[in-house]
Design a protein around this motif. Structure first.
Motif, PDB file in Angstrom:
ATOM      1  N   LEU A  29      28.872 -31.205  10.192  1.00 46.92           N
ATOM      2  CA  LEU A  29      29.743 -31.277  11.359  1.00 46.92           C
ATOM      3  C   LEU A  29      28.955 -31.949  12.479  1.00 46.92           C
ATOM      4  N   VAL A  30      29.476 -33.036  13.016  1.00 42.09           N
ATOM      5  CA  VAL A  30      28.807 -33.733  14.111  1.00 42.09           C
ATOM      6  C   VAL A  30      29.663 -33.515  15.353  1.00 42.09           C
ATOM      7  N   THR A  31      29.078 -32.858  16.342  1.00 41.86           N
ATOM      8  CA  THR A  31      29.823 -32.456  17.531  1.00 41.86           C
ATOM      9  C   THR A  31      28.949 -32.563  18.768  1.00 41.86           C
ATOM     10  N   SER A  32      29.576 -32.605  19.923  1.00 42.78           N
ATOM     11  CA  SER A  32      28.814 -32.743  21.169  1.00 42.78           C
ATOM     12  C   SER A  32      28.247 -31.390  21.602  1.00 42.78           C
ATOM     13  N   PHE A  33      27.196 -31.458  22.417  1.00 44.88           N
ATOM     14  CA  PHE A  33      26.568 -30.238  22.929  1.00 44.88           C
ATOM     15  C   PHE A  33      27.567 -29.394  23.715  1.00 44.88           C
ATOM     16  N   SER A  34      28.616 -30.000  24.254  1.00 47.78           N
ATOM     17  CA  SER A  34      29.611 -29.229  25.007  1.00 47.78           C
ATOM     18  C   SER A  34      30.377 -28.266  24.101  1.00 47.78           C
ATOM     19  N   ALA A  39      26.984 -19.265  16.677  1.00 47.64           N
ATOM     20  CA  ALA A  39      27.451 -18.630  15.433  1.00 47.64           C
ATOM     21  C   ALA A  39      26.451 -18.898  14.309  1.00 47.64           C
ATOM     22  N   GLU A  40      26.326 -17.925  13.439  1.00 47.01           N
ATOM     23  CA  GLU A  40      25.436 -18.034  12.280  1.00 47.01           C
ATOM     24  C   GLU A  40      25.930 -19.174  11.392  1.00 47.01           C
ATOM     25  N   PRO A  41      25.048 -20.115  11.046  1.00 45.96           N
ATOM     26  CA  PRO A  41      25.493 -21.226  10.200  1.00 45.96           C
ATOM     27  C   PRO A  41      25.907 -20.727   8.806  1.00 45.96           C
ATOM     28  N   THR A  47      25.358 -28.260  11.272  1.00 48.72           N
ATOM     29  CA  THR A  47      25.957 -28.779  12.496  1.00 48.72           C
ATOM     30  C   THR A  47      24.911 -29.605  13.222  1.00 48.72           C
ATOM     31  N   ILE A  48      25.276 -30.833  13.542  1.00 53.06           N
ATOM     32  CA  ILE A  48      24.413 -31.728  14.303  1.00 53.06           C
ATOM     33  C   ILE A  48      25.047 -31.915  15.669  1.00 53.06           C
ATOM     34  N   TYR A  49      24.275 -31.615  16.715  1.00 54.22           N
ATOM     35  CA  TYR A  49      24.771 -31.759  18.074  1.00 54.22           C
ATOM     36  C   TYR A  49      24.295 -33.076  18.660  1.00 54.22           C
ATOM     37  N   VAL A  50      25.187 -33.731  19.374  1.00 58.14           N
ATOM     38  CA  VAL A  50      24.877 -35.010  20.013  1.00 58.14           C
ATOM     39  C   VAL A  50      25.282 -34.941  21.478  1.00 58.14           C
TER      40      VAL A  50
END
Length: 146
Positions: A29-34, A39-41, A47-50
């Protein structure tokens, strides 16, 4: 094969995670820091935050994907790039982006943007329905079974 999700506004993450992990296919899952979550992966899900920049998730996905991977996005630009890289690309409403439909989708997006720039109002996307969700489930199961 891996599954990459443009996850900020994706309404079918639950289906992707459930079906993907059942088939032992890694889900990214690629999602923004916002949209950061403590939550426990879940096993099999990364999850990759950008940054919150307009194309940050798209750039990261394109940096990571390889031929044969699956991308789930509603962004036509990202879909076009994914197709060029040999990926299977799905929209959350259950249709596949293809070499046959991507040019028309990009042209429609461009014309709508030009209309908005000139002050005209354009319609937004239709509401996401249960039928859309089931259409996605079917298309996704087909994509991961190949």
């Amino acid at each position: 094969m891996k599954i990459y999700v443009d996850a900020d506004a994706c309404p079918v993450k639950d289906i992707i995670i459930s079906e993907g992990t059942n088939e032992d296919i890694p889900v990214i899952l690629v999602t923004s820091f916002s949209h950061y979550s403590n939550a426990e992966p879940q096993s099999g899900v990364e999850t990759i935050y950008v940054d919150s920049g307009p194309e940050a998730a798209d750039y990261r996905i394109m940096k990571l994907v390889e031929m044969g991977d699956i991308i789930v996005t509603q962004d036509y630009g990202l879909a076009s790039l994914g197709l060029a890289k040999g990926c299977t690309v799905l929209h959350h409403k259950g249709f596949s982006y293809t070499q046959d439909n991507i040019d028309q989708l990009l042209q429609t997006r461009y014309l709508s943007a030009m209309a908005r720039k000139s002050g005209k109002r354009t319609k937004g996307p239709k509401p996401f329905t249960l039928e859309d969700k089931e259409n996605f489930r079917g298309a996704f199961k087909k994509a991961i079974s190949h």
